[in-house]
Design an enzyme around this catalytic site. Structure first.
Site, PDB file in Angstrom:
ATOM      1  N   GLU A 284       0.825  -1.219   0.000  1.00 52.28           N
ATOM      2  CA  GLU A 284       0.000   0.000   0.000  1.00 52.28           C
ATOM      3  C   GLU A 284       0.854   1.261   0.000  1.00 52.28           C
ATOM      4  O   GLU A 284       0.832   2.025   0.963  1.00 52.28           O
ATOM      5  CB  GLU A 284      -0.874   0.037   1.269  1.00 52.28           C
ATOM      6  CG  GLU A 284      -1.675  -1.208   1.550  1.00 52.28           C
ATOM      7  CD  GLU A 284      -2.106  -1.287   3.029  1.00 52.28           C
ATOM      8  OE1 GLU A 284      -1.562  -0.568   3.875  1.00 52.28           O
ATOM      9  OE2 GLU A 284      -2.997  -2.094   3.306  1.00 52.28           O
ATOM     10  N   PRO A 285       1.613   1.506  -1.052  1.00 54.70           N
ATOM     11  CA  PRO A 285       2.458   2.702  -1.067  1.00 54.70           C
ATOM     12  C   PRO A 285       1.644   3.957  -1.350  1.00 54.70           C
ATOM     13  O   PRO A 285       0.698   3.926  -2.136  1.00 54.70           O
ATOM     14  CB  PRO A 285       3.419   2.425  -2.219  1.00 54.70           C
ATOM     15  CG  PRO A 285       2.625   1.559  -3.152  1.00 54.70           C
ATOM     16  CD  PRO A 285       1.731   0.716  -2.292  1.00 54.70           C
ATOM     17  N   GLY A 286       1.999   5.045  -0.696  1.00 52.16           N
ATOM     18  CA  GLY A 286       1.353   6.320  -0.965  1.00 52.16           C
ATOM     19  C   GLY A 286       2.397   7.379  -1.283  1.00 52.16           C
ATOM     20  O   GLY A 286       2.548   7.832  -2.420  1.00 52.16           O
ATOM     21  N   ARG A 287       3.160   7.731  -0.253  1.00 49.30           N
ATOM     22  CA  ARG A 287       4.109   8.825  -0.372  1.00 49.30           C
ATOM     23  C   ARG A 287       5.092   8.666  -1.536  1.00 49.30           C
ATOM     24  O   ARG A 287       5.328   9.603  -2.293  1.00 49.30           O
ATOM     25  CB  ARG A 287       4.919   8.937   0.929  1.00 49.30           C
ATOM     26  CG  ARG A 287       5.915  10.092   0.936  1.00 49.30           C
ATOM     27  CD  ARG A 287       6.892   9.970   2.096  1.00 49.30           C
ATOM     28  NE  ARG A 287       6.220   9.844   3.376  1.00 49.30           N
ATOM     29  CZ  ARG A 287       5.760  10.862   4.091  1.00 49.30           C
ATOM     30  NH1 ARG A 287       5.931  12.095   3.659  1.00 49.30           N
ATOM     31  NH2 ARG A 287       5.151  10.658   5.244  1.00 49.30           N
ATOM     32  N   ARG A 324       3.285  20.067   6.347  1.00 46.48           N
ATOM     33  CA  ARG A 324       4.355  19.156   6.765  1.00 46.48           C
ATOM     34  C   ARG A 324       5.526  19.850   7.476  1.00 46.48           C
ATOM     35  O   ARG A 324       6.001  19.322   8.481  1.00 46.48           O
ATOM     36  CB  ARG A 324       4.869  18.328   5.580  1.00 46.48           C
ATOM     37  CG  ARG A 324       3.769  17.460   4.933  1.00 46.48           C
ATOM     38  CD  ARG A 324       4.320  16.487   3.897  1.00 46.48           C
ATOM     39  NE  ARG A 324       5.191  15.516   4.514  1.00 46.48           N
ATOM     40  CZ  ARG A 324       6.500  15.500   4.427  1.00 46.48           C
ATOM     41  NH1 ARG A 324       7.133  16.389   3.695  1.00 46.48           N
ATOM     42  NH2 ARG A 324       7.210  14.598   5.057  1.00 46.48           N
ATOM     43  N   TYR A 328       5.854  18.272  11.052  1.00 42.68           N
ATOM     44  CA  TYR A 328       6.912  17.253  11.187  1.00 42.68           C
ATOM     45  C   TYR A 328       8.315  17.848  11.053  1.00 42.68           C
ATOM     46  O   TYR A 328       9.277  17.097  10.917  1.00 42.68           O
ATOM     47  CB  TYR A 328       6.804  16.189  10.082  1.00 42.68           C
ATOM     48  CG  TYR A 328       5.447  15.592   9.824  1.00 42.68           C
ATOM     49  CD1 TYR A 328       4.775  14.878  10.805  1.00 42.68           C
ATOM     50  CD2 TYR A 328       4.859  15.691   8.565  1.00 42.68           C
ATOM     51  CE1 TYR A 328       3.546  14.294  10.546  1.00 42.68           C
ATOM     52  CE2 TYR A 328       3.632  15.107   8.295  1.00 42.68           C
ATOM     53  CZ  TYR A 328       2.980  14.407   9.290  1.00 42.68           C
ATOM     54  OH  TYR A 328       1.778  13.822   9.016  1.00 42.68           O
ATOM     55  N   CYS A 356      -0.613  33.531  11.200  1.00 40.47           N
ATOM     56  CA  CYS A 356      -0.237  34.038  12.523  1.00 40.47           C
ATOM     57  C   CYS A 356       0.025  32.892  13.495  1.00 40.47           C
ATOM     58  O   CYS A 356      -0.738  32.670  14.435  1.00 40.47           O
ATOM     59  CB  CYS A 356      -1.322  34.961  13.038  1.00 40.47           C
ATOM     60  SG  CYS A 356      -1.560  36.344  11.918  1.00 40.47           S
TER      61      CYS A 356
HETATM   62  C1  LIG Z   1      -0.820   5.862   5.338  1.00 38.26           C
HETATM   63  C2  LIG Z   1      -0.879   4.398   5.093  1.00 38.26           C
HETATM   64  C3  LIG Z   1      -0.178   3.831   4.026  1.00 38.26           C
HETATM   65  C4  LIG Z   1       0.717   4.632   3.107  1.00 38.26           C
HETATM   66  O1  LIG Z   1       1.864   5.098   3.738  1.00 38.26           O
HETATM   67  P1  LIG Z   1       2.984   5.857   2.861  1.00 38.26           P
HETATM   68  O2  LIG Z   1       4.012   6.226   3.857  1.00 38.26           O
HETATM   69  O3  LIG Z   1       2.318   7.047   2.264  1.00 38.26           O
HETATM   70  O4  LIG Z   1       3.478   4.894   1.855  1.00 38.26           O
HETATM   71  C5  LIG Z   1      -0.319   2.475   3.807  1.00 38.26           C
HETATM   72  N1  LIG Z   1      -1.103   1.707   4.616  1.00 38.26           N
HETATM   73  C6  LIG Z   1      -1.792   2.220   5.654  1.00 38.26           C
HETATM   74  C7  LIG Z   1      -2.628   1.333   6.484  1.00 38.26           C
HETATM   75  C8  LIG Z   1      -1.694   3.580   5.930  1.00 38.26           C
HETATM   76  O5  LIG Z   1      -2.368   4.076   6.974  1.00 38.26           O
END
Ligand SMILES: *Cc1c(COP(=O)(O)O)cnc(C)c1O
Length: 435
Positions: A284-287, A324, A328, A356
């Site tokens: 499940e890649p996102g970033r 961000r 972070y 502000c």
């Molecule tokens: C946020 C999330 C991801 C994706 O994480 P990235 O760091 O964006 O790759 C995958 N699985 C789950 C369950 C998440 O909550």
């Protein structure tokens, strides 16, 4: 970690280039032209870059089914790109689930994660017929069983394991340590899996894990996947079928040019622990996919020098747009857009937004060429956890979004008119009735 130079930033980002007259280009499109057309601040996404990231990851993780983590960037056009590339979606709320379906993902290719799914969200997932629900607690499992049974449905379930692994990432994005709110403590898993198999309305098919985000080290991945492999063996030894393991996301993006974990190394960690076990593997890649595909285009409102230890640029983008850095202390590369500005001699510069709050700071002592009021600046790699986290603090309307694709340019979200900010607010009659 020292700051990369503009040349370093450009060299690592093949989607960016500098043209002598037009300045900084994203996928060949001059950013100055987009600023003229759309104004600033604006998000600009390169569709080709987004597609290329998916293709690169899919090639490295051959045999692993990818589900794009929708929360990284949930714009419909982004989701349409991911669905069009043939990958599935990982959602963490009913809203994301509806969005993913609206964007064209087949429900069977959608996985639903999240620690606090409500009964309504679980009903929605069952009604939509999504592929898999990643259950995050024994309590959720019982609730899901009751709902599924009462509706005569069967939920395909993976148990999300908390492997008690420290991903050594930022405190706010670590999710796999004992006591973190995510997942089921691993010692409970074999008994819970057996219990799930006996519950009405539940079909347990496997295990899931996600240990955190912005990971740059293969060791925590290896430790987590080894833990899962052990659990799969234990569950099978007890006579239950385990068909699937969802390996989560978290692959880090080298914002600052830091030594990065390559997709191939992530694939190696997965295969090293889980290959040859007759499992359907997914991730499940996102970033990693979304980060470099978008930038935040902004303009210098003011240059402060008098009485300041170093020059300070006040931009027209702020923490309400890109959270961000404030949340972070995240580092984002910045490039002036005009070719003349890019060629200047860098000096340590503070870069802030106009909101502000003391935390509305994009960078401190960042080497940047001298810039004048009105100069355009691109804040790079803002495609993941950028626009999705935007808010309207200080009554700042949401910034518009633009997509470029092979020379074509489209506004994919217009600038929000300020009146929208209060159009759904009401003043109660008893205030108006005041005599
Ligand atoms: C946020 C999330 C991801 C994706 O994480 P990235 O760091 O964006 O790759 C995958 N699985 C789950 C369950 C998440 O909550």
């Amino acid at each position: 970690m020292s700051d990369p130079t503009p040349a370093d930033l450009l060299a690592a980002r093949p989607h960016l280039a500098v043209h002598a007259a037009d300045g900084l280009l994203l996928e060949g499109v001059p950013l100055a032209a987009i600023a003229d057309e759309t104004g600033t601040p604006s998000w600009v996404t390169g569709a080709t870059t987004f597609r290329a990231r998916i293709a690169r990851l899919a090639a490295a993780l051959r045999g692993v089914h990818l589900h794009y983590a929708v929360k990284a960037n949930d714009h419909l056009a982004i989701l349409a790109l991911a669905a069009g590339a043939g990958i599935g979606a990982d959602v963490v709320s009913g809203g994301e689930l509806r969005r993913a379906v609206a964007a064209g993902f087949a429900p069977a290719r959608i996985v639903f994660s999240g620690v606090g799914k409500t009964a309504d969200e679980l009903r929605l997932a069952l009604a939509a017929g999504i592929g898999q629900i990643n259950v995050e607690s024994p309590e959720e499992l019982l609730t899901l069983s009751a709902i599924a049974a009462s509706e005569g449905a069967t939920a395909t379930v993976a148990l999300r394991v908390n492997p008690d692994v420290d991903a050594r990432t930022h405190e706010k994005i670590a999710t796999g340590r004992a006591g973190d709110k995510f997942g089921i403590p691993w010692p409970l898993i074999p008994a819970l899996y057996a219990r799930a198999a006996a519950l009405p309305g539940i079909r347990p098919v496997g295990l899931a894990v996600h240990i955190g985000s912005q990971l740059h080290d293969a060791a925590p991945y290896r430790a987590a996947y080894a833990r899962l492999a052990g659990l799969v063996r234990d569950i099978r030894a007890a006579g239950h079928a385990v068909q699937a393991v969802d390996c989560g996301g978290g692959l880090g993006f080298p914002y600052q040019g830091e030594p990065a974990l390559l997709p191939e190394a992530w694939a190696g960690a997965i295969a090293g622990a889980l290959a040859g076990m007759d499992l359907t593997l997914s991730a499940e890649p996102g970033r990693w996919i979304a980060a470099p595909a978008s930038l935040l285009l902004t303009r210098v409102i003011r240059v402060r020098r008098e009485g300041m230890p170093r020059p300070m640029l006040v931009l027209d983008a702020a923490m309400n747009d890109l959270l961000r850095p404030a949340m972070y202390h995240a580092w984002h590369g910045m490039l002036p857009v005009a070719a003349r500005d890019l060629a200047g001699v860098p000096e340590p510069t503070d870069v802030v937004g106009p909101v502000c709050e003391s935390s509305d700071v994009f960078a401190r002592a960042r080497p940047l060429p001298p810039l004048a009021e009105g100069a355009l600046v691109a804040i790079l790699d803002a495609g993941a956890y950028g626009a999705v986290m935007s808010g309207a603090y200080n009554s700042r309307p949401r910034a518009p979004q633009v997509m470029v694709d092979r020379g074509r340019v489209a506004t994919i979200r217009p600038r929000q008119p300020p009146e929208c900010l209060w159009s759904d607010e009401t003043v109660p009659p008893f205030l108006a009735a005041r005599g």
